[in-house]
Design a protein around this motif. Structure first.
Motif, PDB file in Angstrom:
ATOM      1  N   ASP A 111       0.723  -1.103  -0.054  1.00 37.14           N
ATOM      2  CA  ASP A 111       0.253  -0.142   0.005  1.00 37.14           C
ATOM      3  C   ASP A 111       0.800   1.310   0.168  1.00 37.14           C
ATOM      4  O   ASP A 111       0.367   2.308  -0.368  1.00 37.14           O
ATOM      5  N   VAL A 112       2.218   0.874   0.497  1.00 34.08           N
ATOM      6  CA  VAL A 112       2.691   2.254   0.717  1.00 34.08           C
ATOM      7  C   VAL A 112       4.318   2.270  -0.212  1.00 34.08           C
ATOM      8  O   VAL A 112       4.871   3.187  -0.535  1.00 34.08           O
ATOM      9  N   LEU A 113       4.374   1.147  -0.708  1.00 30.81           N
ATOM     10  CA  LEU A 113       5.480   1.026  -1.655  1.00 30.81           C
ATOM     11  C   LEU A 113       5.074   0.389  -2.920  1.00 30.81           C
ATOM     12  O   LEU A 113       4.750  -0.778  -2.684  1.00 30.81           O
ATOM     13  N   ARG A 114       4.842   1.180  -3.897  1.00 28.89           N
ATOM     14  CA  ARG A 114       4.220   0.577  -5.119  1.00 28.89           C
ATOM     15  C   ARG A 114       5.339   0.103  -6.307  1.00 28.89           C
ATOM     16  O   ARG A 114       4.983  -0.837  -6.943  1.00 28.89           O
ATOM     17  N   LEU A 115       5.995   1.111  -6.764  1.00 33.65           N
ATOM     18  CA  LEU A 115       7.112   1.167  -7.774  1.00 33.65           C
ATOM     19  C   LEU A 115       8.352   1.168  -7.279  1.00 33.65           C
ATOM     20  O   LEU A 115       8.531   1.775  -6.272  1.00 33.65           O
ATOM     21  N   PRO A 116       9.297   0.302  -7.908  1.00 28.39           N
ATOM     22  CA  PRO A 116      10.783   0.525  -7.647  1.00 28.39           C
ATOM     23  C   PRO A 116      11.310   1.890  -7.651  1.00 28.39           C
ATOM     24  O   PRO A 116      10.849   2.748  -8.306  1.00 28.39           O
ATOM     25  N   GLY A 117      12.012   2.426  -6.410  1.00 33.89           N
ATOM     26  CA  GLY A 117      12.480   3.501  -6.117  1.00 33.89           C
ATOM     27  C   GLY A 117      11.516   4.169  -5.090  1.00 33.89           C
ATOM     28  O   GLY A 117      11.763   5.334  -4.316  1.00 33.89           O
ATOM     29  N   ALA A 118      10.565   3.731  -4.810  1.00 30.81           N
ATOM     30  CA  ALA A 118       9.468   4.394  -3.862  1.00 30.81           C
ATOM     31  C   ALA A 118      10.123   4.472  -2.351  1.00 30.81           C
ATOM     32  O   ALA A 118      10.890   3.228  -1.936  1.00 30.81           O
ATOM     33  N   LYS A 119       9.908   5.035  -1.563  1.00 26.95           N
ATOM     34  CA  LYS A 119      10.502   5.316  -0.127  1.00 26.95           C
ATOM     35  C   LYS A 119       9.634   5.223   0.924  1.00 26.95           C
ATOM     36  O   LYS A 119       8.501   6.009   0.784  1.00 26.95           O
ATOM     37  N   LEU A 120      10.052   4.695   2.063  1.00 22.20           N
ATOM     38  CA  LEU A 120       9.158   4.704   3.392  1.00 22.20           C
ATOM     39  C   LEU A 120      10.284   5.014   4.229  1.00 22.20           C
ATOM     40  O   LEU A 120      11.297   4.623   4.435  1.00 22.20           O
TER      41      LEU A 120
END
Length: 260
Positions: A111-120
């Motif tokens: 839900d919070v990381l969808r595509l490569p490169g997304a950050k949390l």
């Protein structure tokens, strides 16, 4: 992300038992995409990092457990995730307060990381403020033959608990690696006997994750953020090993531990 002090309104208070549901995750879940993520500790040099494979359907309560065990934290401090304007963390159902975070048990990694490169953003210990960056590196097809979460590789030992945060840790390490002095003796005392920032044990990290999840499934009703440190996380081998690098580095280890 807003910095929150311990005991802030809407946050479970240290020293008080409160129920938190164990992650609704089972090993070998089929049809669920797998995420390759990298978690890095911010503000510490050389960079302490781990690379993990986690199911996209794992909730953030489960991701917290995986991150704590992979990094080598004890796990008895408060934590919180941040994704954009969302603050996500544990919620005390008996006393949610006036400004609680979004309940982490209801939010999946996907839900919070969808595509490569997304950050949390992941904050552990509101006192020492150990900040971590979690980056989605790759999305992979499901594989029910392995157990997840799984640590693939990593480098360097996380700092000791309650040592004062990134700047204090930097000062302690400078004294620890310096000539004999009262400051060095104090640093050695705080860091603990035999502390080696270059050590990372891949097998022990994975054994700790397995023990945490299996203990949780066996006795979910007994799990709380306050008593997790009482779980027996005994693992074969020594503590930690090896590493990567960053600016103004301490002495480096030869190479990172490699996964299977």
């Amino acid at each position: 992300m807003r910095q929150r002090g311990e005991g802030a309104p809407g946050r479970p208070r240290p020293g008080r038992l409160h129920r938190t549901p164990w992650p609704s995750y089972k090993y070998g879940m089929q049809g669920e995409p797998l995420y390759q993520i990298r978690v890095s500790l911010i503000g510490v040099s050389p960079t302490v990092w781990r690379r993990l494979i986690v199911p996209s359907g794992l909730d953030l309560a489960g991701l917290h457990i995986a991150l704590v065990r992979a990094m080598g934290w004890v796990g008895d401090h408060l934590h919180e995730f941040a994704s954009g304007t969302r603050n996500i963390g544990p919620v005390d159902p008996e006393d949610p307060g006036w400004n609680p975070p979004e309940d982490e048990s209801g939010v999946r990694v996907g839900d919070v990381l969808r595509l490569p490169g997304a950050k949390l953003h992941y904050l552990y210990d509101f006192g020492d403020s150990w900040e971590h960056e979690v980056v989605l590196e790759k999305v992979m097809p499901a594989d029910a033959t392995l157990r997840y979460p799984l640590v693939m590789e990593g480098a360097y030992a996380c700092p000791p608990e309650d040592c004062g945060g990134p700047q204090r840790y930097k000062d302690l390490m400078r004294a620890h690696l310096g000539p004999e002095s009262p400051a060095r003796r104090n640093a050695d005392r705080v860091l603990g006997e035999g502390y080696d920032h270059c050590r990372f044990d891949l097998d022990s990290a994975n054994a700790a994750i397995i023990a945490a999840f299996e203990e949780g499934f066996t006795r979910p009703q007994s799990f709380t953020l306050d008593n997790i440190s009482s779980i027996d996380f005994a693992a074969p081998g020594e503590d930690r090993e090896d590493g990567e690098d960053d600016d103004e580095p301490l002495p480096s280890a030869p190479s990172p531990s490699q996964g299977q």
